[in-house]
Scaffold this active site. Structure first.
Site, short mmCIF file in Angstrom:
data_model
loop_
_atom_site.label_atom_id
_atom_site.label_comp_id
_atom_site.label_asym_id
_atom_site.label_seq_id
_atom_site.Cartn_x
_atom_site.Cartn_y
_atom_site.Cartn_z
N SER A 43 -5.14 9.61 7.77
CA SER A 43 -4.15 8.15 7.31
C SER A 43 -3.52 7.93 6.43
CB SER A 43 -5.01 7.04 7.12
OG SER A 43 -6.32 7.49 5.97
N GLU A 99 -14.40 17.96 5.47
CA GLU A 99 -14.54 16.30 5.87
C GLU A 99 -14.56 16.70 7.18
OE1 GLU A 99 -12.59 12.77 5.12
OE2 GLU A 99 -12.43 13.09 3.10
N ARG A 108 -16.42 10.91 13.41
CA ARG A 108 -17.69 9.74 12.72
C ARG A 108 -17.93 8.58 14.21
NH1 ARG A 108 -12.62 7.73 8.31
NH2 ARG A 108 -12.84 9.68 6.90
N GLY A 112 1.36 -1.32 0.37
CA GLY A 112 -0.19 0.19 0.15
C GLY A 112 0.72 1.68 -0.08
N GLU A 164 -1.45 2.30 8.58
CA GLU A 164 -2.34 1.62 9.20
C GLU A 164 -1.73 0.33 10.27
OE1 GLU A 164 -6.96 0.29 9.32
OE2 GLU A 164 -5.77 0.93 7.39
N GLY A 174 -11.85 9.65 0.58
CA GLY A 174 -10.90 10.81 0.46
C GLY A 174 -10.67 11.75 0.69
N GLY A 175 -8.79 11.35 0.12
CA GLY A 175 -8.04 12.01 0.02
C GLY A 175 -6.95 12.16 1.34
N HIS A 213 -13.10 0.17 9.55
CA HIS A 213 -12.61 1.20 8.29
C HIS A 213 -11.24 1.77 8.62
CE1 HIS A 213 -12.81 3.72 5.44
NE2 HIS A 213 -12.12 4.95 5.64
N ALA A 242 -9.21 3.99 -0.92
CA ALA A 242 -9.48 5.44 -0.05
C ALA A 242 -9.99 6.35 -1.47
CB ALA A 242 -8.81 5.77 0.12
N HIS A 283 -16.63 3.92 10.09
CA HIS A 283 -17.25 4.49 9.09
C HIS A 283 -18.73 4.78 9.08
CE1 HIS A 283 -17.53 7.60 5.78
NE2 HIS A 283 -16.58 8.11 5.55
N ARG A 301 -9.35 8.61 14.69
CA ARG A 301 -8.90 9.31 13.53
C ARG A 301 -9.94 10.24 13.02
NH1 ARG A 301 -8.54 8.39 7.92
NH2 ARG A 301 -10.68 6.71 8.18
#
Length: 514
Positions: A375, A117, A276, A17, A359, A51-52, A335, A49, A231, A370
């Site tokens: 991340s 976010e 979250r 990753g 992670e 969200g960025g 998540h 992923a 999530h 988080r």
């Protein structure tokens, strides 16, 4: 018969990753063996992923604001020194990824676009191709890995670390051609998370804590394993992994409603953009009360859903849903794991010669919960920090392993072990927990985890999570216990080794000692 390959001076990186590839590229031209069960970038959480990457690069933003948001989300358990050091590298990480060829989204004047976010006080989420950020980042890095002659890719899975006197000397692996040994005095675990240990998860099925089990069997200290982030908005279908409806959709104005159209989070502080853990518990409780929950993006002013979220639109359409005109059914799903192999800011674990990043590691950045999109930033930054430390670490002579023939576990055997753990953890260590449920989980997991087998990695990871969750007698961040609903006045991080967890299991469930 086992095969030995690789030069002892090579660093072995387990995982393909963002964290693993970042470390491998930063180590060039030093030799690296990259071990992964699939081609670099594929079958990783990084690829999925949406969200960025969070980075304080906006004109109205500042590193101190990003740090404050991170500490607030972490609910009193962030390591502020680690958070400060990692977040300060945000701008540098974005620049490095641009240099590696990542095509971040820009406006008509060439400026990087920034999204919002939950729990962020500023728009600071950097995207690539809208909601396909992970895919585009990994494509760019995988391309660079393929062009880097110092990186040797090996397709396979790690079965065990060879450790003598608390020092790594090699890795036992399972490959398509059979078992093999890689001699190495420097090993990096970058295997991702644990979403595959849950019935509803957004990580690849192969992300079931195998890196944690490798390190735990080697004697490494684990940190904060009880903190599993769910999530709140995964697409509610029968598939696995569940498709993620990015938090950015709520950042653009989508709301949560039930089957009657009630906006049940409207009175909560922050509403749909609360942290979250707050949103996940609200959704879970509403579902437990017999409701269905939906994301409503039909009437967001100025939002062209298909253009802004092409990937989400695609998999919604595949499920027979038009998000521009229909409600999107959602549910909480495992998540992200805030816990992991306890490491310092150099990525060093408690075992000499063993580093971890991404992670699979626990740096203390995330605390109990988080902050969205931190991340990928951590993976990119800590991959480079690990590489810097490894480059400065002398290579020691790797000793030959002993008793190899009983040490290998093909991935298929590990996946079989995963199935019962999913049911156990989903029931006992999900969004809401209680002591009796955790004790039942430990009763079921202990016999599996205590077997002398390298195919029981899922049970080892699951047991350590359950023990950690039972030990934390409070509710904080992503860890919520109905029997201990309040926060402890003086929060402490949870650190334990596998031997400690097995001993705690016997003590916490006395009938096991018979």
């Amino acid at each position: 018969m086992t095969e030995s390959f690789g030069a002892a001076e090579s660093c072995v990186i387990i995982g393909g990753g963002l964290a693993g590839l970042s470390a491998a590229l930063a180590l060039a031209p030093s030799p690296v063996i990259l071990l992964s069960k699939a081609a670099p970038g594929l079958e990783s959480s990084s690829w999925l992923a949406q969200g960025g990457i969070a980075a304080a690069i906006g004109a109205d933003d500042d590193f101190s604001l990003h740090l404050a948001d991170t500490l607030t989300a972490g609910d009193g358990l962030c390591d502020e020194t680690a958070a400060r050091a990692i977040l300060a590298e945000g701008s540098s990480a974005i620049e490095d990824l641009i240099r590696l060829g990542v095509p971040f989204d820009r406006d008509g004047e060439g400026r990087i676009l920034l999204g919002l976010e939950a729990a962020h006080s500023r728009r600071r989420i950097v995207h690539a191709s809208g909601d396909s950020s992970g895919r585009e980042i990994m494509r760019a890095l995988a391309r660079r890995v393929g062009e880097t002659p110092s990186i040797t890719f090996v397709e396979g899975t790690a079965s065990r670390l060879i450790v003598e006197d608390n020092r790594v000397s090699g890795v036992l692996v399972s490959t398509r051609s059979g078992p093999a040994v890689i001699a190495a005095s420097r090993v990096v675990i970058a295997t991702g998370g644990i979403g595959g240990l849950y019935k509803y998860g957004t990580n690849p099925a192969g992300s079931f804590g195998q890196g944690l089990a490798l390190a735990a069997r080697a004697g490494a200290v684990m940190g904060d394993l009880e903190f599993v982030q769910f999530h709140p908005t995964a697409l509610d279908t029968a598939s696995f992994p569940l498709k993620l409806i990015s938090e950015t959709v709520r950042g653009e104005g989508a709301i949560l409603v039930d089957e009657a159209g009630e906006r049940f989070m409207a009175c909560q502080p922050g509403a749909e953009l609360a942290p979250r853990d707050v949103v996940s518990r609200a959704v879970w409780r509403h579902m437990a009360a017999g409701h269905r929950v939906f994301l409503d993006a039909r009437n967001v002013p100025g939002l062209d859903f298909a253009r802004r979220f092409p990937a989400i639109t695609g998999f919604c359409h595949a499920a027979g849903i038009d998000p521009a005109t229909q409600l999107i059914p959602i549910r909480p799903a495992a998540h992200y794991h805030m816990g992991g192999i306890s490491v310092d800011l150099r990525g060093r674990s408690s075992v000499e010669g063993l580093w971890a990043c991404g992670e699979a590691a626990c740096t203390g950045l995330h605390g109990a919960n988080r902050l969205a999109s931190n991340s990928l930033l951590e993976a990119a930054v800590c991959g480079r920090l690990v590489a810097t430390d490894i480059a400065a670490t002398p290579v020691s002579r790797a000793k030959g392993p002993r008793n190899l023939e009983t040490a290998f576990a093909p991935l298929a055997d590990q996946l079989l072990d995963q199935a019962p753990v999913r049911e156990i953890l989903s029931h006992a260590a999900g969004v809401q927990r209680d002591g009796e449920g955790l004790r039942e989980a430990i009763r079921a997991l202990y016999p599996l985890a205590s077997e002398p087998s390298s195919s029981n990695g899922a049970a080892v990871a699951g047991l350590m999570i359950a023990v950690s969750a039972l030990r934390r007698r409070e509710s904080r961040g992503a860890h919520s216990r109905t029997d201990f609903p309040d926060k402890a006045p003086s929060p402490q991080r949870t650190m334990l080794r596998l031997d400690d967890a097995l001993a705690d299991a016997r003590e916490l469930v006395p009938e096991m000692a018979d």
